[in-house]
Write a protein that holds these residues in place. Sequence first.
Motif, short mmCIF file in Angstrom:
data_model
loop_
_atom_site.label_atom_id
_atom_site.label_comp_id
_atom_site.label_asym_id
_atom_site.label_seq_id
_atom_site.Cartn_x
_atom_site.Cartn_y
_atom_site.Cartn_z
N ARG A 1 0.82 -1.22 0.00
CA ARG A 1 0.00 0.00 0.00
C ARG A 1 0.85 1.26 0.00
NH1 ARG A 1 -5.39 -0.77 1.37
NH2 ARG A 1 -5.95 -2.88 2.11
N TYR A 2 2.13 1.12 0.31
CA TYR A 2 3.02 2.27 0.43
C TYR A 2 4.23 2.11 -0.48
CZ TYR A 2 0.29 2.04 4.74
OH TYR A 2 -0.73 1.92 5.65
N GLU B 1 5.86 4.18 -2.43
CA GLU B 1 6.89 5.21 -2.35
C GLU B 1 7.73 5.04 -1.08
OE1 GLU B 1 7.44 7.13 -4.94
OE2 GLU B 1 5.73 6.08 -5.84
N LEU B 2 7.08 4.66 0.02
CA LEU B 2 7.80 4.38 1.26
C LEU B 2 8.76 3.21 1.05
CD1 LEU B 2 8.32 4.59 4.32
CD2 LEU B 2 6.31 3.13 4.67
N LEU C 1 6.34 9.73 5.26
CA LEU C 1 5.86 8.68 4.38
C LEU C 1 5.16 7.53 5.11
CD1 LEU C 1 8.90 8.40 1.90
CD2 LEU C 1 6.80 9.72 1.64
N VAL C 2 5.16 7.56 6.45
CA VAL C 2 4.53 6.48 7.21
C VAL C 2 3.15 6.93 7.69
CG1 VAL C 2 6.76 5.59 7.93
CG2 VAL C 2 5.52 7.15 9.43
N PRO C 3 2.21 5.99 7.88
CA PRO C 3 0.90 6.34 8.42
C PRO C 3 1.05 6.97 9.80
CG PRO C 3 0.89 4.12 7.54
CD PRO C 3 2.32 4.57 7.55
N GLY D 1 3.99 9.81 -1.94
CA GLY D 1 4.19 9.00 -0.74
C GLY D 1 3.45 9.55 0.46
N GLU E 1 -0.15 8.58 0.07
CA GLU E 1 -0.32 7.16 0.37
C GLU E 1 -0.35 6.91 1.88
OE1 GLU E 1 2.03 5.45 -3.61
OE2 GLU E 1 2.98 5.42 -1.62
N ALA E 2 0.48 7.65 2.61
CA ALA E 2 0.53 7.48 4.06
C ALA E 2 -0.79 7.88 4.71
CB ALA E 2 1.68 8.30 4.65
N GLY F 1 -3.45 5.36 3.87
CA GLY F 1 -3.20 4.13 4.57
C GLY F 1 -3.30 4.25 6.09
N GLY G 1 -4.45 1.05 6.75
CA GLY G 1 -4.63 0.99 5.31
C GLY G 1 -6.07 1.21 4.85
#
Length: 434
Positions: free
Chosen positions: A239-240, A242-243, A357-359, A421, A424-425, A428, A432
């Motif tokens: 799901r990530y 770019e991360l 870039l992280v949730p 990214g 996406e974070a 997600g 997610g």
Amino acid sequence: MNNKKAIRGWLMYDWANSAFVTTMIAAVMPVYYEKVAAKNLGGNLPEVYWANTSSIAALIVAVLSPIMGALADYTGSKLKFLGFFAVLGSIASLLMALIGEGDWLLASTLVILGTIGFAAGNTFYDALLVDVAPPDRRDRISAQGYAWGYLGGGVLLAINVMMIQKPALFGLPTEGNLRTQIVFLTVGVWWLLFTIPILRSVKERKRSEATASGTAISFTQALGASFHRLGQTLRQFKRYPELLKYMISYWFFNDGINTVIVMATIYGSGIGIEMNNLIVALLITQLIGFPSTLLFGRYAEKLGAKKALNVSLAIYIVIVTLGFFMENATHFYILATMVGLVQGGSQAIARSIYAELVPPARTAEFFGFLTISSKFSSVAGPFVFAIVAGNTDSSRIGILSLIAFFIIGIILLRFVNLDKGKREALVGEDGGAA
């Protein structure tokens, strides 16, 4: 949360625990271990045992980090875990004052515990960046953290070096091990004292799983849920994208940076530079690193984090190239200055990019992944150095081989879309769910 007191408290923890790295890992303890604790082993066993000690500590940290990160995220207790590991590291440092001749097993055990305290605590410290800094200031605040770490570690190291080399100034005996043992005490006290601000002033977001129902959960339930979430993270990494691309790039360039740090003293000693000069060079790196890292944070805000990181990695290529031609202590001082200019900045920007870039609700868990992956990937740099230097019978060519890690990291970084990214974070967030 965005207040000055919380930010100051967060920054002070880097000031607190950096003393462990500079005094215990880089400067004083390695020499004390060889000359005192492992004195009776003979041959090169002290060096072998020291390497094994570091490997065991790294392995334990690599295994613990994702588990502890998942648990801390689930229970909303990053601060509690940070406090636990800070106390663990501080107590281990204090107990090192008991190490005497032949006590290599005690020394190894305490170094392992101290390293676990440092590295595991940093997993939660890094994850708290999201709680104390708004997105538009994370680059600068992350850089400030590294800067204060350089200053704090450098200040105590300078004091510690004076205590060892000029003990009369502190009323310490000139013979025996007492002055070095007191140095170990200062690290433990320093770490513990300056951990208090982050525990008192930082407030973290609570996880809904543990708090929404208002029902208390047991440690076993929390741990089971954490393992479940850890499995989810492994399955949902797609799901990530770019991360994931950024992490691969990070593995390469961070391995290059860490290998420069690890090999610098050995490489300098191998070409005939005296230990006193090596310690002075380390102090130069620390003291130059403080203002440089602060300036680098501002530079990243204006230029963009990705471009600023690329610039720092390009400078590392220059540093490694010049290291190939290094001949004397003056050259080593020059390179130490150059490292001080970019080391903290590159690490700070790399950390803040990752945080973006992280949730947001799973920062500790994802920083745990970063810790474990970087621990395992960090084997490659020294291994490549050893293979190249062994086959060519030249440490200079070995150090030159590290250029590959920075070049590959820069190339892979080009394929990372930070804006995508970040989106996406957020999509997600919370496992997610869109």
